[in-house]
Design a protein around this motif. Structure first.
Motif, PDB file in Angstrom:
ATOM      1  N   ASP A   1      -8.834  13.313   5.587  1.00 42.54           N
ATOM      2  CA  ASP A   1      -8.227  12.316   6.483  1.00 42.54           C
ATOM      3  C   ASP A   1      -9.082  11.054   6.550  1.00 42.54           C
ATOM      4  N   ALA A   2     -10.395  11.240   6.488  1.00 39.82           N
ATOM      5  CA  ALA A   2     -11.301  10.088   6.591  1.00 39.82           C
ATOM      6  C   ALA A   2     -11.164   9.169   5.383  1.00 39.82           C
ATOM      7  N   ILE A   3     -11.055   9.756   4.187  1.00 37.91           N
ATOM      8  CA  ILE A   3     -10.960   8.886   3.009  1.00 37.91           C
ATOM      9  C   ILE A   3      -9.574   8.250   2.909  1.00 37.91           C
ATOM     10  N   VAL A   4      -8.544   8.935   3.424  1.00 37.88           N
ATOM     11  CA  VAL A   4      -7.216   8.326   3.455  1.00 37.88           C
ATOM     12  C   VAL A   4      -7.220   7.107   4.376  1.00 37.88           C
ATOM     13  N   ALA A   5      -7.840   7.244   5.540  1.00 37.63           N
ATOM     14  CA  ALA A   5      -7.914   6.114   6.474  1.00 37.63           C
ATOM     15  C   ALA A   5      -8.770   4.987   5.901  1.00 37.63           C
TER      16      ALA A   5
ATOM     17  N   PRO B   1       0.831  -1.213   0.000  1.00 32.02           N
ATOM     18  CA  PRO B   1       0.000   0.000   0.000  1.00 32.02           C
ATOM     19  C   PRO B   1       0.864   1.262   0.000  1.00 32.02           C
ATOM     20  N   LEU B   2       0.300   2.338  -0.566  1.00 30.78           N
ATOM     21  CA  LEU B   2       0.989   3.621  -0.510  1.00 30.78           C
ATOM     22  C   LEU B   2       1.062   4.109   0.940  1.00 30.78           C
ATOM     23  N   ARG B   3       2.128   4.841   1.225  1.00 27.56           N
ATOM     24  CA  ARG B   3       2.274   5.369   2.574  1.00 27.56           C
ATOM     25  C   ARG B   3       1.264   6.487   2.811  1.00 27.56           C
TER      26      ARG B   3
ATOM     27  N   GLY C   1       1.544   9.435   3.994  1.00 28.33           N
ATOM     28  CA  GLY C   1       1.912  10.780   3.544  1.00 28.33           C
ATOM     29  C   GLY C   1       1.610  10.984   2.063  1.00 28.33           C
ATOM     30  N   ALA C   2       1.937   9.978   1.245  1.00 29.51           N
ATOM     31  CA  ALA C   2       1.664  10.074  -0.192  1.00 29.51           C
ATOM     32  C   ALA C   2       0.167  10.102  -0.447  1.00 29.51           C
ATOM     33  N   LEU C   3      -0.581   9.287   0.306  1.00 30.90           N
ATOM     34  CA  LEU C   3      -2.041   9.275   0.156  1.00 30.90           C
ATOM     35  C   LEU C   3      -2.633  10.628   0.542  1.00 30.90           C
ATOM     36  N   GLY C   4      -2.074  11.234   1.593  1.00 30.23           N
ATOM     37  CA  GLY C   4      -2.574  12.534   2.032  1.00 30.23           C
ATOM     38  C   GLY C   4      -2.365  13.605   0.974  1.00 30.23           C
ATOM     39  N   ARG C   5      -1.204  13.566   0.309  1.00 33.44           N
ATOM     40  CA  ARG C   5      -0.944  14.555  -0.737  1.00 33.44           C
ATOM     41  C   ARG C   5      -1.889  14.357  -1.924  1.00 33.44           C
ATOM     42  N   LEU C   6      -2.179  13.106  -2.265  1.00 40.59           N
ATOM     43  CA  LEU C   6      -3.121  12.838  -3.357  1.00 40.59           C
ATOM     44  C   LEU C   6      -4.534  13.254  -2.970  1.00 40.59           C
ATOM     45  N   ALA C   7      -4.912  12.994  -1.726  1.00 33.90           N
ATOM     46  CA  ALA C   7      -6.242  13.397  -1.260  1.00 33.90           C
ATOM     47  C   ALA C   7      -6.387  14.912  -1.284  1.00 33.90           C
TER      48      ALA C   7
ATOM     49  N   CYS D   1      -9.276   4.116   2.684  1.00 30.65           N
ATOM     50  CA  CYS D   1      -8.825   3.430   1.467  1.00 30.65           C
ATOM     51  C   CYS D   1      -7.800   2.341   1.726  1.00 30.65           C
ATOM     52  N   GLU D   2      -7.168   2.341   2.912  1.00 32.12           N
ATOM     53  CA  GLU D   2      -6.206   1.301   3.289  1.00 32.12           C
ATOM     54  C   GLU D   2      -5.076   1.163   2.263  1.00 32.12           C
ATOM     55  N   GLY D   3      -4.605   2.306   1.758  1.00 28.45           N
ATOM     56  CA  GLY D   3      -3.466   2.292   0.856  1.00 28.45           C
ATOM     57  C   GLY D   3      -3.779   1.988  -0.587  1.00 28.45           C
ATOM     58  N   ASP D   4      -5.052   1.779  -0.935  1.00 29.80           N
ATOM     59  CA  ASP D   4      -5.456   1.452  -2.315  1.00 29.80           C
ATOM     60  C   ASP D   4      -5.693   2.751  -3.068  1.00 29.80           C
ATOM     61  N   LEU D   5      -4.822   3.035  -4.038  1.00 27.70           N
ATOM     62  CA  LEU D   5      -4.885   4.300  -4.769  1.00 27.70           C
ATOM     63  C   LEU D   5      -6.210   4.448  -5.521  1.00 27.70           C
ATOM     64  N   GLY D   6      -6.653   3.386  -6.201  1.00 26.14           N
ATOM     65  CA  GLY D   6      -7.901   3.459  -6.955  1.00 26.14           C
ATOM     66  C   GLY D   6      -9.102   3.694  -6.049  1.00 26.14           C
ATOM     67  N   TYR D   7      -9.081   3.070  -4.884  1.00 22.91           N
ATOM     68  CA  TYR D   7     -10.182   3.247  -3.933  1.00 22.91           C
ATOM     69  C   TYR D   7     -10.199   4.670  -3.402  1.00 22.91           C
ATOM     70  N   LEU D   8      -9.002   5.226  -3.160  1.00 21.73           N
ATOM     71  CA  LEU D   8      -8.934   6.616  -2.712  1.00 21.73           C
ATOM     72  C   LEU D   8      -9.545   7.541  -3.756  1.00 21.73           C
ATOM     73  N   ARG D   9      -9.267   7.264  -5.034  1.00 19.09           N
ATOM     74  CA  ARG D   9      -9.820   8.108  -6.110  1.00 19.09           C
ATOM     75  C   ARG D   9     -11.336   8.033  -6.120  1.00 19.09           C
ATOM     76  N   GLU D  10     -11.866   6.830  -5.936  1.00 18.21           N
ATOM     77  CA  GLU D  10     -13.321   6.676  -5.914  1.00 18.21           C
ATOM     78  C   GLU D  10     -13.928   7.405  -4.714  1.00 18.21           C
ATOM     79  N   LEU D  11     -13.288   7.316  -3.572  1.00 20.81           N
ATOM     80  CA  LEU D  11     -13.797   7.996  -2.381  1.00 20.81           C
ATOM     81  C   LEU D  11     -13.755   9.513  -2.558  1.00 20.81           C
ATOM     82  N   ALA D  12     -12.699  10.015  -3.202  1.00 21.25           N
ATOM     83  CA  ALA D  12     -12.616  11.455  -3.464  1.00 21.25           C
ATOM     84  C   ALA D  12     -13.723  11.893  -4.402  1.00 21.25           C
ATOM     85  N   ARG D  13     -14.027  11.083  -5.404  1.00 22.80           N
ATOM     86  CA  ARG D  13     -15.115  11.417  -6.326  1.00 22.80           C
ATOM     87  C   ARG D  13     -16.451  11.441  -5.586  1.00 22.80           C
ATOM     88  N   SER D  14     -16.612  10.542  -4.619  1.00 22.44           N
ATOM     89  CA  SER D  14     -17.888  10.533  -3.881  1.00 22.44           C
ATOM     90  C   SER D  14     -18.046  11.822  -3.087  1.00 22.44           C
TER      91      SER D  14
END
Length: 376
Positions: A109-113, A86-88, A90-96, A115-128
């Motif tokens: 912070d909620a979507i970073v926590a 999984p991405l670290r 810090g990297a997930l936070g910068r993408l979020a 997504c559990e390091g899954d970049l694609g899932y983070l993108r979907e959560l951000a879109r939501s």
């Protein structure tokens, strides 16, 4: 003067191999292919040729691509698969921060926590968050993808279903054909613009406009939403559409026929693709297409032709016992006395003779002696 395309292709291939020779003469050579899952067939074959050409030299090839659970297992004798963790945070936070910049830190912070390091899932959560939708209640990227698809209008979802049936890369003309509209249809163009803006599709610009899904998760979610009738009708329509194009791939036609449930016709096109692969000395494509042709070919002439090709492929690899056995089995399916039957008989004689199988030689000789004479 105009250069023959085949001659030009050979020149490019030789220039590529000459470049590799020059580079590898200087020391170990490292080739890195990023986004390898988007690599076109011609480029993939260039990489395969590099691996074969430099088999005795120090060569490392790194292909970076998403994990595909549908892919066949890799050859562990020559390949090592490294699954990235999984991405670290810090990297997930910068993408979020980039993808959800208009939302409070608490939400990011909620979507970073989540997504559990899954970049694609983070993108979907951000879109939501951007959509102003209720929090996603699922636990995976596929849940998020399905949730986002549900928010699309019925017409956009219909276009997406057509694209998922068309394939990993869906030409505009193929999507229009599946929907029964012209490729310059104004409504279709509007729906596609919406889907691109929503991140459900990506537009590829080339000779003809095409689209692709951002990842396999989204495509699978859309494909799974199709009814059985959608799939059968759509894949049959795609096979007919491909056959009407001047540059269709027999293996692509076969895949659509196979998914439509027409195994016998799929086997015929897999056979054509396997023959082309054997002519091009493309072992991996040959094995894949041949095995699919064998799985779908019914008893009779078609199965005999598939077994004959299997014998030719085994002979090419110097697997003489297998070549002899496949050719012998082909004789049982092919029309006795036909051209293909005599090709199979010739392979039996040649392979059996080289391995010293006198019993098989005698058996076939008696069959040939018992046949009526054929006028030249």
């Amino acid at each position: 003067p105009r250069i023959d395309p085949l001659v030009e292709a050979d020149r490019l291939a030789l220039a590529w191999l000459d470049l590799l020779d020059a580079l590898s003469d200087q020391g170990p050579l490292l080739l890195v292919i990023d986004d390898a899952h988007q690599c076109d067939l011609a480029s993939s074959r260039y990489i395969d040729r590099a691996v074969g050409h430099l088999a005795e030299r120090a060569l490392v090839v790194i292909k970076a691509q998403p994990e595909d659970p549908r892919a066949p297992p890799a050859d562990t004798s020559t390949r090592v698969t490294l699954a990235l963790g999984p991405l670290r945070r810090g990297a997930l936070g910068r993408l979020a921060e980039r993808w959800a910049s208009g939302h409070p830190q608490r939400a990011r912070d909620a979507i970073v926590a989540r997504c559990e390091g899954d970049l694609g899932y983070l993108r979907e959560l951000a879109r939501s968050l951007d959509d102003g939708a209720a929090p996603i209640t699922g636990t995976s990227r596929s849940d998020a993808a399905r949730r986002r698809l549900e928010r699309l209008g019925p017409d956009e979802r219909r276009v997406l279903r057509a694209a998922s049936i068309a394939g990993e890369v869906a030409p505009l003309r193929a999507i229009a054909n599946l929907l029964g509209v012209a490729d310059n249809d104004v409504s279709l163009a509007r729906y596609l613009r919406t889907l691109v803006a929503e991140g459900a599709l990506r537009q590829l610009i080339g000779t003809h406009t095409s689209f692709e899904f951002p990842d396999g998760t989204v495509q699978d979610a859309v494909y799974d939403s199709c009814t059985l009738e959608d799939l059968v009708t759509g894949h049959l329509a795609m096979s007919e559409w491909l056959l009407g194009t001047s540059t269709h791939s027999p293996s692509a036609v076969a895949r659509h026929l196979e998914r439509a449930g027409d195994q016998a016709h799929a086997a015929r096109y897999y056979l054509i693709a396997a023959r082309a692969a054997l002519t091009a000395s493309d072992a991996s494509s040959f094995d894949d297409c041949l095995s699919r042709a064998q799985a779908g070919a019914p008893p009779g002439e078609l199965r005999g032709e598939v077994l004959l090709l299997a014998s030719q492929g085994a002979f090419w690899r110097s697997e003489l016992p297998l070549s002899c056995a496949s050719a012998r089995e082909a004789l049982d399916h092919l029309g006795r006395g036909g051209d293909a039957w005599f090709q199979a008989a010739s392979l039996v004689l040649t392979a059996a003779g080289q391995i010293g199988d006198n019993v098989e030689l005698r058996r076939l000789a008696l069959e040939l002696l018992g046949m009526p004479a054929i006028d030249a």
